[in-house]
Scaffold this active site. Sequence first.
Site, PDB file in Angstrom:
ATOM      1  N   GLU A   1      37.622  44.750  44.872  1.00 12.78           N
ATOM      2  CA  GLU A   1      38.691  44.236  43.924  1.00 12.78           C
ATOM      3  C   GLU A   1      39.601  45.343  43.449  1.00 12.78           C
ATOM      4  O   GLU A   1      39.330  46.403  43.410  1.00 12.78           O
ATOM      5  CB  GLU A   1      37.778  43.763  42.832  1.00 12.78           C
TER       6      GLU A   1
ATOM      7  N   TYR B   1      65.616  -1.684  40.231  1.00 18.63           N
ATOM      8  CA  TYR B   1      64.269  -1.146  39.837  1.00 18.63           C
ATOM      9  C   TYR B   1      63.451  -2.361  40.794  1.00 18.63           C
ATOM     10  O   TYR B   1      63.387  -3.616  40.529  1.00 18.63           O
ATOM     11  CB  TYR B   1      63.701  -0.996  38.442  1.00 18.63           C
TER      12      TYR B   1
ATOM     13  N   ARG C   1      46.714  31.513  31.781  1.00 22.01           N
ATOM     14  CA  ARG C   1      48.104  31.589  31.840  1.00 22.01           C
ATOM     15  C   ARG C   1      48.990  30.348  31.924  1.00 22.01           C
ATOM     16  O   ARG C   1      50.467  30.339  31.879  1.00 22.01           O
ATOM     17  CB  ARG C   1      48.569  32.681  33.031  1.00 22.01           C
TER      18      ARG C   1
ATOM     19  N   LEU D   1      35.449  26.448  43.769  1.00 26.38           N
ATOM     20  CA  LEU D   1      35.330  27.232  42.393  1.00 26.38           C
ATOM     21  C   LEU D   1      36.477  26.843  41.452  1.00 26.38           C
ATOM     22  O   LEU D   1      37.462  26.960  41.773  1.00 26.38           O
ATOM     23  CB  LEU D   1      35.513  28.670  42.613  1.00 26.38           C
ATOM     24  N   ALA D   2      35.986  26.184  40.246  1.00 25.31           N
ATOM     25  CA  ALA D   2      37.042  25.756  39.566  1.00 25.31           C
ATOM     26  C   ALA D   2      36.483  25.719  38.067  1.00 25.31           C
ATOM     27  O   ALA D   2      36.883  24.955  37.107  1.00 25.31           O
ATOM     28  CB  ALA D   2      37.245  24.213  39.903  1.00 25.31           C
TER      29      ALA D   2
ATOM     30  N   GLY E   1      31.628  35.098  36.738  1.00 21.05           N
ATOM     31  CA  GLY E   1      32.094  35.754  38.053  1.00 21.05           C
ATOM     32  C   GLY E   1      31.901  34.738  39.092  1.00 21.05           C
ATOM     33  O   GLY E   1      31.295  33.679  38.954  1.00 21.05           O
ATOM     34  N   THR E   2      32.541  35.011  40.203  1.00 20.05           N
ATOM     35  CA  THR E   2      32.637  34.134  41.544  1.00 20.05           C
ATOM     36  C   THR E   2      31.292  34.097  42.086  1.00 20.05           C
ATOM     37  O   THR E   2      31.020  32.748  42.616  1.00 20.05           O
ATOM     38  CB  THR E   2      33.768  34.359  42.427  1.00 20.05           C
TER      39      THR E   2
HETATM   40  C1  UD1 Z   1      39.130  36.390  43.627  1.00 18.31           C
HETATM   41  C2  UD1 Z   1      38.575  37.424  44.800  1.00 18.31           C
HETATM   42  C3  UD1 Z   1      39.270  38.393  45.228  1.00 18.31           C
HETATM   43  C4  UD1 Z   1      40.366  37.521  46.193  1.00 18.31           C
HETATM   44  C5  UD1 Z   1      40.806  36.313  45.218  1.00 18.31           C
HETATM   45  C6  UD1 Z   1      41.692  35.374  45.969  1.00 18.31           C
HETATM   46  C7  UD1 Z   1      36.102  37.910  43.593  1.00 18.31           C
HETATM   47  C8  UD1 Z   1      35.419  38.953  42.829  1.00 18.31           C
HETATM   48  N1  UD1 Z   1      37.449  38.235  44.125  1.00 18.31           N
HETATM   49  O1  UD1 Z   1      39.677  36.829  42.737  1.00 18.31           O
HETATM   50  O2  UD1 Z   1      38.744  39.117  46.298  1.00 18.31           O
HETATM   51  O3  UD1 Z   1      41.417  38.138  46.818  1.00 18.31           O
HETATM   52  O4  UD1 Z   1      39.952  35.640  44.601  1.00 18.31           O
HETATM   53  O5  UD1 Z   1      42.270  34.490  45.196  1.00 18.31           O
HETATM   54  O6  UD1 Z   1      35.555  36.701  44.119  1.00 18.31           O
HETATM   55  N2  UD1 Z   1      35.860  31.235  39.036  1.00 18.31           N
HETATM   56  C9  UD1 Z   1      34.578  30.352  38.578  1.00 18.31           C
HETATM   57  N3  UD1 Z   1      33.635  30.725  37.854  1.00 18.31           N
HETATM   58  C10 UD1 Z   1      33.780  32.257  37.527  1.00 18.31           C
HETATM   59  C11 UD1 Z   1      34.782  33.055  37.829  1.00 18.31           C
HETATM   60  C12 UD1 Z   1      35.894  32.252  38.595  1.00 18.31           C
HETATM   61  O7  UD1 Z   1      34.449  29.128  38.858  1.00 18.31           O
HETATM   62  O8  UD1 Z   1      32.693  32.554  36.874  1.00 18.31           O
HETATM   63  C13 UD1 Z   1      36.885  30.568  39.597  1.00 18.31           C
HETATM   64  C14 UD1 Z   1      37.842  30.535  39.185  1.00 18.31           C
HETATM   65  O9  UD1 Z   1      38.095  29.345  38.216  1.00 18.31           O
HETATM   66  C15 UD1 Z   1      38.885  30.575  40.140  1.00 18.31           C
HETATM   67  C16 UD1 Z   1      38.071  31.414  41.474  1.00 18.31           C
HETATM   68  O10 UD1 Z   1      36.846  31.051  40.992  1.00 18.31           O
HETATM   69  O11 UD1 Z   1      39.255  29.430  40.900  1.00 18.31           O
HETATM   70  C17 UD1 Z   1      38.749  32.654  41.374  1.00 18.31           C
HETATM   71  O12 UD1 Z   1      38.309  33.454  40.498  1.00 18.31           O
HETATM   72  P1  UD1 Z   1      39.293  34.635  39.777  1.00 18.31           P
HETATM   73  O13 UD1 Z   1      38.727  35.124  38.674  1.00 18.31           O
HETATM   74  O14 UD1 Z   1      40.802  34.045  39.805  1.00 18.31           O
HETATM   75  O15 UD1 Z   1      39.248  35.451  41.059  1.00 18.31           O
HETATM   76  P2  UD1 Z   1      40.215  36.388  41.406  1.00 18.31           P
HETATM   77  O16 UD1 Z   1      40.377  37.626  40.455  1.00 18.31           O
HETATM   78  O17 UD1 Z   1      41.549  35.762  41.771  1.00 18.31           O
END
Ligand code: UD1
Length: 422
Positions: free
Chosen positions: A155, A334, A15, A8-9, A78-79
């Site tokens: 969460e 160098y 920040r 997931l990226a 969302g993830t």
């Molecule tokens: C997520 C988890 C949380 C966990 C944490 C660990 C969920 C709902 N929550 O929270 O339980 O403890 O990771 O680090 O999964 N991303 C996407 N597309 C999206 C949203 C996010 O690719 O639509 C990617 C972000 O770029 C990131 C990763 O998913 O690399 C995690 O997303 P983020 O929103 O940071 O999740 P957390 O709130 O950290």
Amino acid sequence: MEIKSVILAAGKGTRMKSETPKVLHKIFDKTLLGYVLDSVKFASEAFVIVGHKAEEVTEYVNENYAFAKTVLQTPQLGTGHAVSMVCPALENFEGLVVILCGDTPLVREETMKNFVAEHIKSGADLTVMSTIFDNPTNYGRIIRSGNGALEKIVEEKDADAGQKAVKEVNAGIYCLNWAKIKPAFSQLTSSNAQGEYYLTDIIEWANRQGLSVQASVLEDSDEIYGINSRENLAIATRLMNQRKLHELMVSGVTIVDPASTWISQDTEIGADTVVYPSTYIEGSNNKIGKRCKIGPFAHLRGDVEVADDVKIGNFVEVKKSKIGAHTNACHLSYIGDSELGSNINIGAGTITANFNPLTRVKSKTVLKDNVKIGSNTVLVAPVTVEEGANVGAGSVITKNVPARALALTRGVLKVIEGWVKG
Ligand code: UD1
Ligand code: CA
């Protein structure tokens, strides 16, 4: 069983306050995403979910990782929504899918292999990696039932006081029996505090289907340290460095001052080599032999291959070069794009002029065995100094030097007697 990975990226990484997408920020010379991809090299294919600055990330992935491709997620809901983007590509896939986040560069390949092995051995349909944090704020909490079974993940923003007190958190790494869990992705809802499709909801879904789910606790919680800010990036760099220095010391390398020594992961160093303070070894493919002395204040920048018993001293910078056994470059030099034989002495202040700024071409300097280069020499590449030849101090060498010759470009010394009056 065939294993594929989803990373997931797509998130913005607000920040970081950066023009560069978060996952392309670097520790030493490698991107955060690069470390994560390397940790799942054992997968037959990896899908990187991209959104924010998708083109840049896609270009990076395509250029560097043949086993990976990117999948676009717009908008980012969302993830859970992110992972659902691979459903079409994996429609008939029967194997395992390992999911990670692109911003946790400290996770080790061995940890991922063990995690998958544990998943397979247990016979579970879904395994989540968890870890224990003294301060679990902002992480999803692992909620277990009375008998310890994994019930769900809640969460931070959706948690009640009791749930917030839980210190076992979701590490954000999952292993799924894809065919069994895949239907969950069309059934996730966004009825939660953030209005997002949570990947974490697949746990409750699987429980409702009577599938077997489990959480596997990771002992070294540093490995899932996530990068959200420049501060986090610095901390992760230090953690990665400490891990590397520890490994090297265990294998017989002396690190005089771990606090001021920086060595990239992709650096091998032989036993009984001593690394002196304030040495910075970055880049990949560095191989340093046994009984060498490196530093203090040495800078190795990648693709540096050093044989045994070599000295690289203070204020010596080396890039993309091979250095043979018993060769010394002790001060202020160098050495770039070079091939140095064995038993060579590089005088203080020697420079390989490897770059022509007019043509932008980089050229090679070759010094054969037993060559002696006098202090303050410039070797204008492409140039070869053959076996045993000497170069006098202060020379600018623009032509090849035959074996055992002396090359010298020094002006004639004038001494004017009585110059100072009185
Ligand atoms: C997520 C988890 C949380 C966990 C944490 C660990 C969920 C709902 N929550 O929270 O339980 O403890 O990771 O680090 O999964 N991303 C996407 N597309 C999206 C949203 C996010 O690719 O639509 C990617 C972000 O770029 C990131 C990763 O998913 O690399 C995690 O997303 P983020 O929103 O940071 O999740 P957390 O709130 O950290
Ligand atoms: Ca979030």
